[in-house]
Design a protein around this motif. Structure first.
Motif, PDB file in Angstrom:
ATOM      1  N   LEU A 135      36.543 -31.150 -11.408  1.00 56.95           N
ATOM      2  CA  LEU A 135      36.149 -30.083 -11.586  1.00 56.95           C
ATOM      3  C   LEU A 135      35.730 -29.856  -9.646  1.00 56.95           C
ATOM      4  N   THR A 136      35.822 -31.153  -9.465  1.00 54.43           N
ATOM      5  CA  THR A 136      35.273 -31.201  -7.850  1.00 54.43           C
ATOM      6  C   THR A 136      36.848 -31.373  -6.926  1.00 54.43           C
ATOM      7  N   SER A 177      45.273 -30.954 -10.633  1.00 56.50           N
ATOM      8  CA  SER A 177      44.086 -31.238 -11.745  1.00 56.50           C
ATOM      9  C   SER A 177      45.247 -31.958 -13.634  1.00 56.50           C
ATOM     10  N   LYS A 178      45.537 -33.542 -12.962  1.00 56.94           N
ATOM     11  CA  LYS A 178      46.234 -33.607 -13.903  1.00 56.94           C
ATOM     12  C   LYS A 178      46.046 -33.866 -15.301  1.00 56.94           C
ATOM     13  N   ARG A 179      44.207 -33.772 -15.752  1.00 49.40           N
ATOM     14  CA  ARG A 179      43.632 -33.922 -16.442  1.00 49.40           C
ATOM     15  C   ARG A 179      43.512 -32.604 -17.126  1.00 49.40           C
ATOM     16  N   ASN A 237      30.597 -36.180  -0.904  1.00 45.00           N
ATOM     17  CA  ASN A 237      30.304 -36.714  -2.211  1.00 45.00           C
ATOM     18  C   ASN A 237      31.008 -38.043  -3.111  1.00 45.00           C
ATOM     19  N   LEU A 238      31.924 -37.011  -3.498  1.00 45.28           N
ATOM     20  CA  LEU A 238      33.248 -37.615  -4.268  1.00 45.28           C
ATOM     21  C   LEU A 238      32.639 -38.633  -3.936  1.00 45.28           C
ATOM     22  N   GLN A 254      28.931 -27.792  -7.798  1.00 48.49           N
ATOM     23  CA  GLN A 254      29.705 -28.810  -7.990  1.00 48.49           C
ATOM     24  C   GLN A 254      29.187 -29.709  -6.735  1.00 48.49           C
ATOM     25  N   PHE A 255      28.468 -28.981  -5.732  1.00 51.10           N
ATOM     26  CA  PHE A 255      28.254 -29.927  -4.261  1.00 51.10           C
ATOM     27  C   PHE A 255      26.685 -30.873  -5.279  1.00 51.10           C
ATOM     28  N   PHE A 256      26.217 -29.903  -5.700  1.00 51.94           N
ATOM     29  CA  PHE A 256      25.029 -30.278  -6.464  1.00 51.94           C
ATOM     30  C   PHE A 256      25.033 -31.808  -7.452  1.00 51.94           C
TER      31      PHE A 256
END
Length: 325
Positions: A227-228, A293-295, A207-208, A115-117
């Motif tokens: 995902l992050t 995560s709501k999603r 990053n986010l 997730q960093f990438f």
């Protein structure tokens, strides 16, 4: 210190393992399969490298419940030590335990790095977010950890106790025991994974903050955010649940083998308590993702009711029609 206090500590530690362990086992048996069903039922997850790591982690965690946690409950909580009853199990459980622990932490570490990438502004790093690379890394990790576990098969065996005359499962090699106590457990499967998860989790979070300003497809952007968020929530839980075990191992190493009964009882009590905390790592991912995560909650409901329930209902209607014919 009075013997009653020592007995109280022993009983309290035993009850913590029984009540906490059984609760964790039941919630893990429920949450693990639900996690797998959700991730495997949606193409979005099946084709994503980060989700692939989470799928493998979920499979390993479910196995850990039956091979690691259940044995811990029976041995520490009920005094039924299966390791001392079977030479094969005495060798197999430590072998699998090192594999299952390292593999689970490796998956969450790889997912965090992935997730960093994925959230990097430099598109050159995005080439690592490929399902093919993820499969190769997991295959390589599996082979490496299986080889790493060979000493556990060689240097774990039943030993005859000089005091009781009973068979006790334990180390047969002092050098390997030192490696396990000094590096394998305190570093390889506790401190190091926590450090990696915190480091890359922080970098992914940074990053986010800027991902909304990038020209990337909306679907991919929302998936990366989801995902992050899930990974960052689990990274926080790793600190909470695994750090106490790291601290206890450090204290135990500094104190050494104490001859004081109260100190021994106190360390045993905290070992049971931190052991339960440690096993939360294998149970919590589904519930952490569900809350964070709501999603993910929406995807879970969609998979259970729109996909599988409707498919089951349709199949039942077809079966009834065939019977009527």
């Amino acid at each position: 210190m009075s013997s009653s206090t020592i007995a109280t500590l022993s009983i309290a530690g035993q009850q913590i393992v029984i009540c906490g362990g059984i609760f964790l086992f039941i919630t893990g048996v429920v949450g693990g399969p639900l996690m797998l069903i959700t991730l495997l039922s949606l193409r979005t997850f099946r084709e994503n490298s980060c989700a692939f790591y989470l799928i493998i982690m979920s499979i390993v965690n479910i196995l850990n419940l039956f091979i690691a946690l259940l044995t811990f409950i029976m041995t520490t909580g009920f005094g039924i030590n299966w390791l001392n009853m079977s030479r094969s199990f005495c060798k197999f459980r430590p072998f699998y335990l090192q594999f299952g622990n390292i593999m689970s932490f490796t998956c969450i570490c790889l997912a965090t790095i992935d997730q960093f990438f994925a959230t990097c502004s430099n598109h050159r790093w995005h080439q690592w977010n490929q399902i093919k690379i993820a499969k190769r890394l997991i295959l390589g990790a599996i082979l490496f950890y299986l080889l790493h576990g060979i000493p556990f098969l060689l240097y774990y065996d039943l030993n005859i106790s000089s005091t009781t005359g009973n068979s006790i499962c334990g180390f047969t090699n002092v050098i390997f025991q030192t490696y396990y106590n000094v590096f394998h457990f305190p570093v390889l499967i506790t401190s190091l994974p926590v450090f990696i998860i915190l480091l890359f989790g922080f970098l992914a979070y940074r990053n986010l903050q800027h991902i909304s300003h990038r020209t990337i497809p909306l679907v991919r952007r929302e998936l990366d955010k989801q995902l992050t968020t899930m990974i960052l929530a689990e990274a926080l839980s790793e600190v909470i649940f695994v750090t106490p075990t790291c601290i206890l191992n450090l204290v135990n190493y500094l104190i050494g083998n104490s001859s004081d009964p109260f100190t021994v009882a106190l360390i045993s009590f905290f070992r049971n308590l931190t052991g339960i905390f440690y096993y939360i790592h294998f149970v919590s991912p589904f519930y952490i993702y569900f809350c964070a995560s709501k999603r993910f909650r929406q995807q879970l409901i969609y998979v259970l009711f729109k996909v599988h329930y409707n498919r089951w209902r349709h199949q039942r209607v077809v079966d009834v029609a065939n019977i009527d014919i």
